[in-house]
Design a protein around this motif. Structure first.
Motif, PDB file in Angstrom:
ATOM      1  N   LYS A   8     -56.118 -22.987 -10.627  1.00 37.76           N
ATOM      2  CA  LYS A   8     -54.696 -23.236 -10.900  1.00 37.76           C
ATOM      3  C   LYS A   8     -54.001 -21.909 -11.167  1.00 37.76           C
ATOM      4  O   LYS A   8     -54.531 -21.040 -11.852  1.00 37.76           O
ATOM      5  N   GLY A   9     -52.808 -21.777 -10.663  1.00 38.31           N
ATOM      6  CA  GLY A   9     -52.034 -20.561 -10.876  1.00 38.31           C
ATOM      7  C   GLY A   9     -51.329 -20.588 -12.226  1.00 38.31           C
ATOM      8  O   GLY A   9     -51.080 -21.643 -12.813  1.00 38.31           O
ATOM      9  N   ASN A  10     -51.011 -19.403 -12.747  1.00 37.43           N
ATOM     10  CA  ASN A  10     -50.265 -19.307 -14.002  1.00 37.43           C
ATOM     11  C   ASN A  10     -48.770 -19.414 -13.715  1.00 37.43           C
ATOM     12  O   ASN A  10     -48.256 -18.768 -12.802  1.00 37.43           O
ATOM     13  N   VAL A  11     -48.106 -20.185 -14.526  1.00 33.05           N
ATOM     14  CA  VAL A  11     -46.661 -20.354 -14.380  1.00 33.05           C
ATOM     15  C   VAL A  11     -45.992 -19.604 -15.525  1.00 33.05           C
ATOM     16  O   VAL A  11     -46.289 -19.855 -16.687  1.00 33.05           O
ATOM     17  N   GLU A  12     -45.116 -18.686 -15.182  1.00 32.17           N
ATOM     18  CA  GLU A  12     -44.403 -17.901 -16.187  1.00 32.17           C
ATOM     19  C   GLU A  12     -42.904 -17.954 -15.904  1.00 32.17           C
ATOM     20  O   GLU A  12     -42.488 -17.939 -14.754  1.00 32.17           O
ATOM     21  N   VAL A  13     -42.141 -17.998 -16.980  1.00 37.35           N
ATOM     22  CA  VAL A  13     -40.689 -17.963 -16.867  1.00 37.35           C
ATOM     23  C   VAL A  13     -40.217 -16.694 -17.568  1.00 37.35           C
ATOM     24  O   VAL A  13     -40.443 -16.511 -18.761  1.00 37.35           O
ATOM     25  N   HIS A  14     -39.587 -15.814 -16.837  1.00 34.91           N
ATOM     26  CA  HIS A  14     -39.104 -14.560 -17.398  1.00 34.91           C
ATOM     27  C   HIS A  14     -37.679 -14.765 -17.898  1.00 34.91           C
ATOM     28  O   HIS A  14     -36.766 -15.045 -17.130  1.00 34.91           O
ATOM     29  N   THR A  15     -37.522 -14.647 -19.200  1.00 36.26           N
ATOM     30  CA  THR A  15     -36.208 -14.898 -19.805  1.00 36.26           C
ATOM     31  C   THR A  15     -35.541 -13.628 -20.307  1.00 36.26           C
ATOM     32  O   THR A  15     -34.541 -13.697 -21.011  1.00 36.26           O
ATOM     33  N   SER A  16     -36.083 -12.478 -19.999  1.00 36.54           N
ATOM     34  CA  SER A  16     -35.484 -11.244 -20.506  1.00 36.54           C
ATOM     35  C   SER A  16     -34.066 -11.045 -19.964  1.00 36.54           C
ATOM     36  O   SER A  16     -33.182 -10.585 -20.680  1.00 36.54           O
ATOM     37  N   ALA A  17     -33.816 -11.402 -18.732  1.00 32.82           N
ATOM     38  CA  ALA A  17     -32.461 -11.275 -18.186  1.00 32.82           C
ATOM     39  C   ALA A  17     -31.508 -12.256 -18.854  1.00 32.82           C
ATOM     40  O   ALA A  17     -30.343 -11.929 -19.114  1.00 32.82           O
ATOM     41  N   LEU A  18     -31.979 -13.448 -19.169  1.00 33.53           N
ATOM     42  CA  LEU A  18     -31.131 -14.422 -19.859  1.00 33.53           C
ATOM     43  C   LEU A  18     -30.800 -13.959 -21.268  1.00 33.53           C
ATOM     44  O   LEU A  18     -29.689 -14.192 -21.762  1.00 33.53           O
TER      45      LEU A  18
END
Length: 133
Positions: A8-18
């Motif tokens: 299974k792949g890792n799911v990441e959400v990058h919120t630094s721009a938000l």
């Protein structure tokens, strides 16, 4: 087909721009709220159907609160010194307008004392009201 050994792949959400965008929005609204009208004493104003704002080039704010304290551009003054306080704000500009902020419940006699001072100085007076919702 081997389904159990599938990686299974890792799911990441990058919120630094938000985070940056939210910071700039917060900063913008803080600065905008501080600059909106810094010459006002907080009062509950009477209501009006039209609630139109006066757009004058030069205006002097005069406020009367519930305890009959008088303010000229946020500076407390007594009624006897109101004429000299307004004249010191005028300097060379004789076309200034007094924007009068009066708290609810203040008698018309106290309001008219400011109108008398304005008449002596030959200035226009605009009574500030809050728009009905």
């Amino acid at each position: 087909m081997n389904l159990r050994n599938r990686k299974k792949g890792n799911v990441e959400v990058h919120t630094s721009a938000l985070n940056d965008i939210m910071f700039f929005l917060l900063l913008f609204f803080l600065l905008a709220s501080a600059v909106v009208n810094p010459q006002v004493v907080k009062l509950l104003l009477p209501r009006s159907e039209s609630g139109q704002q006066a757009n004058q080039q030069k205006s002097i704010t005069v406020s009367i609160d519930e305890n009959l304290n008088y303010f000229v551009d946020k500076q407390p003054v007594i009624l006897e010194n109101m004429e000299t306080a307004i004249q010191s704000h005028l300097k060379e500009d004789t076309d200034a307008t007094i924007v009068l902020y009066v708290a609810r419940g203040v008698s018309i006699e106290n309001t008219m004392q400011v109108f008398d001072v304005a008449n002596k100085l030959k200035l226009k007076v605009v009574l500030a009201v809050e728009q009905k919702k």
